[in-house]
Scaffold this motif. Structure first.
Motif, PDB file in Angstrom:
ATOM      1  N   LEU A   1      11.839 -12.056 -42.889  1.00 31.91           N
ATOM      2  CA  LEU A   1      11.748 -10.651 -43.265  1.00 31.91           C
ATOM      3  C   LEU A   1      13.137 -10.104 -43.571  1.00 31.91           C
ATOM      4  O   LEU A   1      14.080 -10.323 -42.822  1.00 31.91           O
ATOM      5  CB  LEU A   1      11.117  -9.839 -42.132  1.00 31.91           C
ATOM      6  N   GLU A   2      13.239  -9.368 -44.682  1.00 27.43           N
ATOM      7  CA  GLU A   2      14.482  -8.690 -45.047  1.00 27.43           C
ATOM      8  C   GLU A   2      14.190  -7.195 -45.124  1.00 27.43           C
ATOM      9  O   GLU A   2      13.211  -6.785 -45.748  1.00 27.43           O
ATOM     10  CB  GLU A   2      14.975  -9.194 -46.402  1.00 27.43           C
ATOM     11  N   ILE A   3      15.034  -6.387 -44.515  1.00 29.47           N
ATOM     12  CA  ILE A   3      14.963  -4.936 -44.653  1.00 29.47           C
ATOM     13  C   ILE A   3      16.187  -4.532 -45.457  1.00 29.47           C
ATOM     14  O   ILE A   3      17.315  -4.811 -45.062  1.00 29.47           O
ATOM     15  CB  ILE A   3      14.903  -4.228 -43.291  1.00 29.47           C
ATOM     16  N   ARG A   4      15.941  -3.898 -46.601  1.00 27.01           N
ATOM     17  CA  ARG A   4      17.026  -3.554 -47.520  1.00 27.01           C
ATOM     18  C   ARG A   4      16.729  -2.225 -48.199  1.00 27.01           C
ATOM     19  O   ARG A   4      15.606  -1.711 -48.148  1.00 27.01           O
ATOM     20  CB  ARG A   4      17.214  -4.653 -48.564  1.00 27.01           C
ATOM     21  N   ALA A   5      17.745  -1.697 -48.868  1.00 21.73           N
ATOM     22  CA  ALA A   5      17.584  -0.460 -49.631  1.00 21.73           C
ATOM     23  C   ALA A   5      16.578  -0.673 -50.759  1.00 21.73           C
ATOM     24  O   ALA A   5      16.569  -1.722 -51.408  1.00 21.73           O
ATOM     25  CB  ALA A   5      18.921  -0.020 -50.206  1.00 21.73           C
TER      26      ALA A   5
ATOM     27  N   VAL B   1       6.451  -5.383 -48.373  1.00 26.58           N
ATOM     28  CA  VAL B   1       5.326  -5.289 -47.444  1.00 26.58           C
ATOM     29  C   VAL B   1       5.418  -4.084 -46.510  1.00 26.58           C
ATOM     30  O   VAL B   1       4.513  -3.847 -45.706  1.00 26.58           O
ATOM     31  CB  VAL B   1       5.177  -6.594 -46.626  1.00 26.58           C
ATOM     32  N   GLY B   2       6.495  -3.309 -46.617  1.00 25.46           N
ATOM     33  CA  GLY B   2       6.631  -2.125 -45.781  1.00 25.46           C
ATOM     34  C   GLY B   2       7.733  -1.232 -46.311  1.00 25.46           C
ATOM     35  O   GLY B   2       8.584  -1.675 -47.096  1.00 25.46           O
ATOM     36  N   THR B   3       7.720   0.020 -45.882  1.00 22.44           N
ATOM     37  CA  THR B   3       8.739   0.971 -46.320  1.00 22.44           C
ATOM     38  C   THR B   3       8.854   2.112 -45.322  1.00 22.44           C
ATOM     39  O   THR B   3       7.923   2.380 -44.545  1.00 22.44           O
ATOM     40  CB  THR B   3       8.408   1.529 -47.725  1.00 22.44           C
ATOM     41  N   LEU B   4       9.999   2.764 -45.326  1.00 23.54           N
ATOM     42  CA  LEU B   4      10.191   4.037 -44.629  1.00 23.54           C
ATOM     43  C   LEU B   4      11.416   4.713 -45.189  1.00 23.54           C
ATOM     44  O   LEU B   4      12.242   4.088 -45.855  1.00 23.54           O
ATOM     45  CB  LEU B   4      10.287   3.876 -43.110  1.00 23.54           C
ATOM     46  N   GLN B   5      11.508   6.008 -44.915  1.00 18.44           N
ATOM     47  CA  GLN B   5      12.693   6.778 -45.267  1.00 18.44           C
ATOM     48  C   GLN B   5      13.326   7.279 -43.989  1.00 18.44           C
ATOM     49  O   GLN B   5      12.636   7.811 -43.106  1.00 18.44           O
ATOM     50  CB  GLN B   5      12.338   7.962 -46.171  1.00 18.44           C
ATOM     51  N   LEU B   6      14.636   7.114 -43.885  1.00 16.42           N
ATOM     52  CA  LEU B   6      15.406   7.607 -42.744  1.00 16.42           C
ATOM     53  C   LEU B   6      16.396   8.639 -43.264  1.00 16.42           C
ATOM     54  O   LEU B   6      17.163   8.358 -44.187  1.00 16.42           O
ATOM     55  CB  LEU B   6      16.145   6.445 -42.070  1.00 16.42           C
ATOM     56  N   THR B   7      16.360   9.828 -42.684  1.00 16.86           N
ATOM     57  CA  THR B   7      17.248  10.912 -43.075  1.00 16.86           C
ATOM     58  C   THR B   7      18.158  11.242 -41.900  1.00 16.86           C
ATOM     59  O   THR B   7      17.679  11.420 -40.776  1.00 16.86           O
ATOM     60  CB  THR B   7      16.437  12.163 -43.464  1.00 16.86           C
TER      61      THR B   7
ATOM     62  N   ALA C   1      -1.459  -3.317 -46.267  1.00 17.57           N
ATOM     63  CA  ALA C   1      -2.700  -3.601 -45.536  1.00 17.57           C
ATOM     64  C   ALA C   1      -2.741  -5.032 -45.006  1.00 17.57           C
ATOM     65  O   ALA C   1      -3.225  -5.269 -43.898  1.00 17.57           O
ATOM     66  CB  ALA C   1      -3.906  -3.335 -46.429  1.00 17.57           C
ATOM     67  N   ASP C   2      -2.205  -5.990 -45.758  1.00 19.47           N
ATOM     68  CA  ASP C   2      -2.210  -7.396 -45.325  1.00 19.47           C
ATOM     69  C   ASP C   2      -1.320  -7.654 -44.124  1.00 19.47           C
ATOM     70  O   ASP C   2      -1.442  -8.682 -43.471  1.00 19.47           O
ATOM     71  CB  ASP C   2      -1.717  -8.314 -46.461  1.00 19.47           C
ATOM     72  N   GLU C   3      -0.404  -6.738 -43.838  1.00 13.69           N
ATOM     73  CA  GLU C   3       0.595  -6.943 -42.782  1.00 13.69           C
ATOM     74  C   GLU C   3       0.347  -6.096 -41.536  1.00 13.69           C
ATOM     75  O   GLU C   3       1.056  -6.248 -40.549  1.00 13.69           O
ATOM     76  CB  GLU C   3       1.992  -6.614 -43.327  1.00 13.69           C
ATOM     77  N   ARG C   4      -0.630  -5.213 -41.596  1.00 12.00           N
ATOM     78  CA  ARG C   4      -0.876  -4.339 -40.437  1.00 12.00           C
ATOM     79  C   ARG C   4      -1.284  -5.173 -39.237  1.00 12.00           C
ATOM     80  O   ARG C   4      -2.072  -6.101 -39.353  1.00 12.00           O
ATOM     81  CB  ARG C   4      -1.927  -3.292 -40.778  1.00 12.00           C
ATOM     82  N   GLY C   5      -0.715  -4.838 -38.097  1.00 10.76           N
ATOM     83  CA  GLY C   5      -0.993  -5.576 -36.876  1.00 10.76           C
ATOM     84  C   GLY C   5      -0.097  -6.788 -36.682  1.00 10.76           C
ATOM     85  O   GLY C   5      -0.212  -7.488 -35.683  1.00 10.76           O
ATOM     86  N   SER C   6       0.833  -7.020 -37.601  1.00  9.75           N
ATOM     87  CA  SER C   6       1.689  -8.205 -37.535  1.00  9.75           C
ATOM     88  C   SER C   6       2.982  -7.977 -36.763  1.00  9.75           C
ATOM     89  O   SER C   6       3.749  -8.907 -36.555  1.00  9.75           O
ATOM     90  CB  SER C   6       2.052  -8.670 -38.953  1.00  9.75           C
ATOM     91  N   GLY C   7       3.261  -6.729 -36.380  1.00 13.18           N
ATOM     92  CA  GLY C   7       4.532  -6.410 -35.732  1.00 13.18           C
ATOM     93  C   GLY C   7       5.564  -5.869 -36.708  1.00 13.18           C
ATOM     94  O   GLY C   7       6.661  -5.472 -36.307  1.00 13.18           O
TER      95      GLY C   7
END
Length: 150
Positions: A4-8, A64-70, A92-98
């Motif tokens: 998993l990579e979390i990036r801009a 597979v996911g997103t959010l905004q942090l302000t 939807a495919d990733e819900r419940g996966s952590g």
């Protein structure tokens, strides 16, 4: 989970992000996945503001996911800086996966890195599952929120 990579977020991520925003009863009423122009404008504004962080979680080259942090500097609480987490969505495919936990943990760590003293978020009153999720992560329902459409 190691891949998993979390990036801009970047422009090419918009179809996936907007698709996730629209993929529930509330989002289906307020999002327009067929017209990405307003989202392009918004991402441009977000990307040029150093206090805004629109991120995506990517696994195997797929968003597979997103959010905004302000990040909000303030005077209250002895000049505390706070962060607000918004627009949390998991494919939807990733819900419940952590994955949701990983995204929120990223936001908390980034808030610490930016010297925030408080992390806050809102969740629609109808999202009971989300409320339980946030409570499991240590968030407390502490305020009543109000909105005024303009």
């Amino acid at each position: 989970m190691g891949d998993l990579e979390i990036r801009a977020a970047v422009i090419d991520d918009l179809p996936a992000i907007v698709g996730m925003l629209a993929d529930d009863p509330l989002g289906a009423q307020r999002e327009s996945p067929d017209d990405l122009d307003p989202y392009r404008d918004a991402l441009e504004r977000i990307s040029t503001d150093p206090n805004q962080h629109q991120v995506v979680a990517v696994r195997e080259d797929r968003v597979v996911g997103t959010l905004q942090l302000t990040i909000i500097p303030g005077l209250s609480r002895r000049g505390a800086t706070r962060s607000i987490i918004e627009g949390v969505r998991i494919h939807a495919d990733e819900r419940g996966s952590g994955l949701g936990t990983q995204l929120i943990e990223w936001a908390i760590e980034e808030s610490r890195r930016q010297n925030c003293q408080l992390v806050q978020l809102t969740s629609d009153k109808t999202r009971a599952d989300a409320h339980r999720f946030y409570e499991r992560l240590g968030f407390q329902a502490s305020h009543t929120g109000f909105k005024l459409p303009l």
